[in-house]
Design an enzyme around this catalytic site. Structure first.
Site, mmCIF file in Angstrom:
data_model
loop_
_atom_site.group_PDB
_atom_site.id
_atom_site.type_symbol
_atom_site.label_atom_id
_atom_site.label_comp_id
_atom_site.label_asym_id
_atom_site.label_seq_id
_atom_site.Cartn_x
_atom_site.Cartn_y
_atom_site.Cartn_z
ATOM 1 N N HIS A 18 0.832 -1.194 0.000
ATOM 2 C CA HIS A 18 0.000 0.000 0.000
ATOM 3 C C HIS A 18 0.879 1.261 0.000
ATOM 4 O O HIS A 18 1.615 1.504 0.962
ATOM 5 C CB HIS A 18 -0.878 -0.030 1.253
ATOM 6 C CG HIS A 18 -1.872 1.069 1.344
ATOM 7 N ND1 HIS A 18 -1.908 1.948 2.399
ATOM 8 C CD2 HIS A 18 -2.870 1.429 0.513
ATOM 9 C CE1 HIS A 18 -2.909 2.799 2.219
ATOM 10 N NE2 HIS A 18 -3.507 2.516 1.078
ATOM 11 N N GLU A 45 1.528 -0.481 -5.181
ATOM 12 C CA GLU A 45 0.425 0.425 -5.470
ATOM 13 C C GLU A 45 0.921 1.818 -5.827
ATOM 14 O O GLU A 45 1.895 2.305 -5.235
ATOM 15 C CB GLU A 45 -0.507 0.553 -4.255
ATOM 16 C CG GLU A 45 -1.812 1.240 -4.633
ATOM 17 C CD GLU A 45 -2.483 1.998 -3.510
ATOM 18 O OE1 GLU A 45 -1.847 2.313 -2.497
ATOM 19 O OE2 GLU A 45 -3.676 2.318 -3.682
ATOM 20 N N ASP A 47 -1.051 5.590 -6.303
ATOM 21 C CA ASP A 47 -2.143 6.540 -6.457
ATOM 22 C C ASP A 47 -1.666 7.612 -7.421
ATOM 23 O O ASP A 47 -0.495 7.983 -7.413
ATOM 24 C CB ASP A 47 -2.468 7.205 -5.117
ATOM 25 C CG ASP A 47 -2.904 6.200 -4.065
ATOM 26 O OD1 ASP A 47 -3.912 5.515 -4.300
ATOM 27 O OD2 ASP A 47 -2.229 6.109 -3.026
ATOM 28 N N HIS A 60 -0.913 10.325 -2.966
ATOM 29 C CA HIS A 60 -2.236 9.899 -2.506
ATOM 30 C C HIS A 60 -3.226 11.052 -2.366
ATOM 31 O O HIS A 60 -4.376 10.943 -2.755
ATOM 32 C CB HIS A 60 -2.141 9.176 -1.155
ATOM 33 C CG HIS A 60 -3.491 8.832 -0.613
ATOM 34 N ND1 HIS A 60 -4.187 9.667 0.240
ATOM 35 C CD2 HIS A 60 -4.297 7.768 -0.842
ATOM 36 C CE1 HIS A 60 -5.361 9.121 0.512
ATOM 37 N NE2 HIS A 60 -5.451 7.974 -0.119
ATOM 38 N N GLU A 150 -4.196 3.524 -8.977
ATOM 39 C CA GLU A 150 -5.494 4.146 -8.674
ATOM 40 C C GLU A 150 -5.641 5.500 -9.348
ATOM 41 O O GLU A 150 -4.797 6.394 -9.186
ATOM 42 C CB GLU A 150 -5.674 4.322 -7.154
ATOM 43 C CG GLU A 150 -7.034 4.950 -6.831
ATOM 44 C CD GLU A 150 -7.362 5.092 -5.358
ATOM 45 O OE1 GLU A 150 -6.588 4.554 -4.526
ATOM 46 O OE2 GLU A 150 -8.372 5.742 -5.055
HETATM 47 CA CA CA Z 1 -4.967 3.950 -3.119
#
Ligand code: CA
Length: 323
Positions: A18, A45, A47, A60, A150
């Site tokens: 994450h 991950e 963002d 993020h 994301e």
């Molecule tokens: Ca995320």
């Protein structure tokens, strides 16, 4: 659940680092990504938000002040609402900032006091730089990690005059992430945007519908409706998986050790959706949970999720390897 063509390992749930291994190093910094890769995370991950000059960067928040020194470097650049918005800065301007662990922007107190805590020149980087970084790590180690990207707040970007998704898809495509068989998951809280990504933008990437709570106001998507069996059947029409947060799957009571498991995972599996839950933090466990492996056991062994976002991917991997 996925098999690994490279290792022929038996299928096991996937571990998604994450924001990198952000339990150990500032989120979305290169060191956090390198650490996550080194401990064996299956996916890293990222963002993604846009700069003023339309560069997709790995970050993020929509605002800068909780994880960078923007207040010191650009003291006059806040909006009337008191926030420094990333979208108001060019990519070059962002290079002057340093990333640090998350803090309370008013008091300066660390959100998770046991973490790294040092202030060092760790810079914000673009999505293209991130994908090159992962490619280099995969090449150098011979161990393949996928990416889990994301699209952040596409509706908010539109209200600021920007269209995020085509730019994200373009960068992913430049690095060979184009089809459902490529090792990428595309995640978004906004159901309408996921539909648009598939239909108008023609993306074939695997898609995950993130599920929040309606009062978070992440998007106009109705997360209550989406979590019902009928809602999940609709999601299965445009996505390959769902990303609920842990309390939507398992909850604990103060007077009772065993988790209460909701029907969400079983209902999702019934319509063919994978379930990748967020977020395991050893230093911020769900209410009344007593340890990370109690949470891991409930999620993996009882609820039978297919993947987990973890701030501490080594801890999650160790559980899966030893069970
Ligand atoms: Ca995320």
């Amino acid at each position: 659940m996925q098999t690994s063509p490279l290792t022929n390992q038996p299928p096991r749930p996937i571990v998604i680092a994450h924001r990198g291994a952000c339990g150990y190093l500032p989120e979305h910094s290169f060191p956090a990504k390198a650490y996550a890769h080194a401990v064996g995370a299956d996916y890293l991950e990222q963002d993604v938000v846009l700069t003023r000059d339309d560069v997709p960067v790995v970050f993020h928040d929509l605002i800068l002040e909780e994880v960078t020194d923007v207040k010191t470097i650009y003291p006059s650049r806040r909006r009337a609402d008191g926030h420094w918005y990333l979208i108001d800065f060019s990519y070059a301007e962002l290079q002057e900032l340093s990333l640090h662990d998350r803090i309370d922007p008013i008091s300066g107190a660390p959100t998770w006091p046991q973490r790294f805590g040092e202030h060092l020149p760790l810079r914000i980087h673009s999505l293209a730089e991130e994908l090159a970084f992962v490619r280099g790590l995969n090449r150098a180690t011979g161990r393949h990690a996928g990416v889990y990207t994301e699209v952040k707040s596409p509706g908010w970007h539109r209200s600021e005059g920007k269209d995020l998704s085509p730019l994200v898809l373009g960068v992913l495509g430049d690095f060979g992430y184009r089809s459902a068989s490529d090792d990428v998951w595309l995640q978004c809280f906004d159901a309408a945007e996921l539909l648009r990504i598939r239909d108008s933008l023609g993306s074939r990437l695997r898609r995950v519908q993130l599920i929040g709570e309606n009062d978070w106001q992440e998007s106009t998507t109705d997360y209550e409706a989406i979590r019902s069996p009928q809602g999940l059947a609709t999601v299965a029409g445009y996505a390959d998986g769902i990303g609920p947060w842990i309390p939507q799957i398992a909850t604990w009571r103060a007077d009772h050790g065993a988790a209460h498991i909701t029907p969400l995972v079983a209902d999702a599996h019934a319509v063919g959706l994978a379930v990748h839950a967020y977020t395991l933090r050893t230093d911020q466990l769900p209410d009344h949970a007593t340890g990370p492996d109690q949470v891991h056991a409930a999620l993996f062994n009882v609820a039978k999720i297919d993947g987990l976002f973890s701030d501490f991917p080594d801890v999650t991997l160790r559980f899966l390897q030893n069970r």
